[in-house]
Design a protein around this motif. Structure first.
Motif: not given
Length: 611
Positions: A136, A146, A169, A281
């Motif tokens: 990402s 995710t 995660r 994050d």
């Protein structure tokens, strides 16, 4: 009729014009994530990527990107789930509205998971490297799952009803993981899966974990739902999906969701952890590399026609904002039954969720007093900070319901102004030092370490809020810019951070007397860029509460300590500048941005969706 699979849900979205299919090749390394972020910001449709570079499986993103679409996905069941919550709050509601309650009974029956021997998930077997490898952000340590549904059972009480389904995660590649044999799991011991892990270690038994991806979107939501102790996420998933969740069970392994699109089966390594991360994050920064548990992979399964759902996190708001909103819709009414005296709680998404918690509580300790002050509110605050993930809150600001029964802590600007009119900085600041904070928050004094501040406000308004910048503020010459954020709040920039000084370089502000005009503002935020911090409410919330550690970064004009209680007579000052120990912010790759711009050009697949 409710759908049973992810593919059926996507067909339903397509019929309702909530889905865009993209046929051109899209790279899961950075490009797909940037597309998803930009489509989310444009409040665009769900995205089905049918031609994924280097992978044979299609991927779907932005499923929960708008509240309308989230409600649409669960339109057949959402009202009955709300009714079940209402019945839990007030069983007498069943007598007050018997027809509604009767409608909710089938939902209650569907909450029980169904044991099966086989299912579509076991039809095909592959390896980790065959899965979509979503990256990402440019500095991510590898590919991540995710939207995982991480399933575990308690070795002390095995079985479906004692299970945990959480969204933790999952790192598929990179770092020191042995390809196709090891993946990383990021979770903390206070999570339910951590409790299961500790029980397995104590009993010397293998800790088996299965990771589901896909299946009915209700299972994704169930994995993030804060449920009452003892209630299985499988039960909630069944109620929201509209059918009993089929689980493949056998004596020697944890249950497998029969209708998932993918499933990774494995056992947590009891001997070691390995470095996991970095990962961009939801606070808007990278969480850095740290050692976390390792899953030794035994098998990877997928169903026929499997589709890989994903999301992208980053500086809020992002798609995961919808999770918080739908959770509030469903569970908000139950808060007063869980925490006595608390009317409402809001974990502020724009501030990264855990850094800032707003709450409304009761203040009834001395109802006959001529002047009310926070008393019961502090009891409420302590109760809030003792509840599960709410314990991670760094700033908790709580107001009294009795002062304004119409007050709503989701109206953030009005709520903050209400508090600033009432909170007395000489009395109403309550610190917890050297305690735990969110693992993802690097503003503290160390990994998982930091401080907390409770600000409690009760009584009649005591302070008038300065609502404009008029006249000469006569600020120290080092301050280059001063901007009004909202009534009562000023942002200033130009002061250089000095790590070798106790005042961190803001001494020119602290030297001002309490009679100085700057004290017309109740709160002064010291930032790197005052124009940015004051430009929007979200900028103010993100900058202030993700970049400050209360015990280290709060100062005040006319500060004092009395019987170990800290307060100030003038303006409260929060140092919200970037510090050397902070994690780096998330920034897109310019080349990838240009490639997405090209997809949005005329005749491109995203033309008219994003600019």
């Amino acid at each position: 009729m409710a759908n049973r699979s992810l593919a059926a849900c996507l067909n339903d979205l397509k019929r309702g014009q909530h889905l865009l299919e993209i046929d051109v090749p899209i790279d899961p390394h950075l490009q797909m994530a940037e597309i998803q972020r930009r489509v989310y910001q444009a409040q665009g449709p769900a995205l089905l990527f049918k031609n994924v570079t280097g992978c044979r499986f299609p991927m779907v993103g932005n499923l929960f990107g708008t509240m309308d679409r989230t409600r649409y996905l669960f339109r057949h069941t959402l009202e009955n789930v709300r009714q079940l919550v209402a019945l839990k709050i007030d069983p007498n509601a069943g007598f007050k509205a018997p027809l509604k309650s009767l409608k909710a009974l089938p939902t209650a029956i569907r909450m029980l998971p169904r044991k099966v021997r086989r299912g579509p998930i076991l039809k095909h077997q592959i390896q980790i490297e065959d899965l979509p490898q979503l990256v990402s952000w440019p500095k991510d340590g590898g590919a991540f799952v995710t939207l995982p549904q991480v399933y575990s059972e308690d070795v002390a009480k095995p079985g479906l009803m004692g299970s945990n389904l959480g969204m933790y995660r999952v790192q598929l590649s990179g770092n020191e993981y042995e390809p196709n044999r090891q993946i990383g799991l990021h979770y903390q011991i206070h999570r339910s899966i951590g409790v299961h892990h500790s029980h397995a270690l104590a009993e010397g038994k293998p800790f088996r974990v299965n990771i589901f991806v896909g299946g009915h979107p209700a299972m994704t939501l169930a994995a993030v739902m804060p449920l009452p102790e003892g209630m299985s996420e499988l039960m909630f998933g069944g109620a929201l999906a509209g059918h009993r969740i089929p689980m493949i069970t056998s004596p020697n392994r944890a249950g497998i969701y029969a209708e998932a699109d993918f499933c990774i089966v494995g056992t947590i390594d009891p001997e070691r952890q390995l470095p996991e991360g970095p990962f961009g994050d939801h606070l808007g920064y990278y969480s850095l590399q740290h050692e976390f548990p390792v899953l030794n992979v035994e098998a990877v399964y997928h169903r026929p026609g499997a589709i890989w759902p994903f999301t992208v996190v980053g500086r809020p708001p992002q798609e995961d904002t919808a999770f918080g909103e739908i959770i509030h819709e469903i569970t908000g009414p139950i808060i007063p039954t869980v925490i006595a005296g608390v009317h409402e709680i809001h974990a502020v998404d724009a501030a990264g969720v855990h850094p800032l918690l707003l709450a409304i509580g009761s203040e009834r300790y001395v109802p006959y007093a001529k002047e009310r002050r926070p008393q019961e509110l502090l009891t409420c605050a302590n109760a809030i900070l003792g509840q599960g993930q709410l314990s991670l809150a760094k700033y908790l600001i709580i107001a009294a319901h009795e002062d304004d029964p119409s007050l709503n802590c989701h109206d953030i600007s009005k709520f903050l102004q209400h508090v600033l009119q009432r909170a007395d900085w000489t009395r109403d600041l309550h610190f917890q030092t050297r305690t735990t904070i969110d693992t993802l928050d690097y503003s503290g004094s160390g990994f998982n370490e930091g401080s907390k501040l409770v600000i409690a406000a009760a009584g009649a308004p005591k302070f008038e809020l300065q609502a404009e910048l008029t006249g000469a503020l006569n600020l120290p010459h080092e301050i280059l810019s001063a901007q009004l954020v909202m009534p009562g709040v000023l942002a200033v920039s130009g002061l250089d951070y000095q790590s070798d000084q106790e005042s961190r370089g803001i001494q020119p502000l602290l030297d001002l007397p309490v009679t100085h005009p700057v004290n017309k503002f109740r709160l002064v935020i010291v930032v790197d860029d005052a124009e940015f911090a004051a430009a929007t409410l979200n900028n103010f919330l993100w900058t202030t509460f993700t970049r400050s550690n209360p015990a280290a970064d709060i100062f005040g004009i006319g500060a004092f300590t009395d019987q170990k209680h800290w307060g100030c007579e003038g303006a409260l000052i929060i140092d919200a500048r970037v510090k050397p120990h902070h994690a780096p912010p998330l920034i897109e790759d310019p080349e990838v941005t240009r490639s997405v711009d090209a997809l949005a050009a005329k005749r491109g697949p995203l033309h008219g969706i994003i600019s």
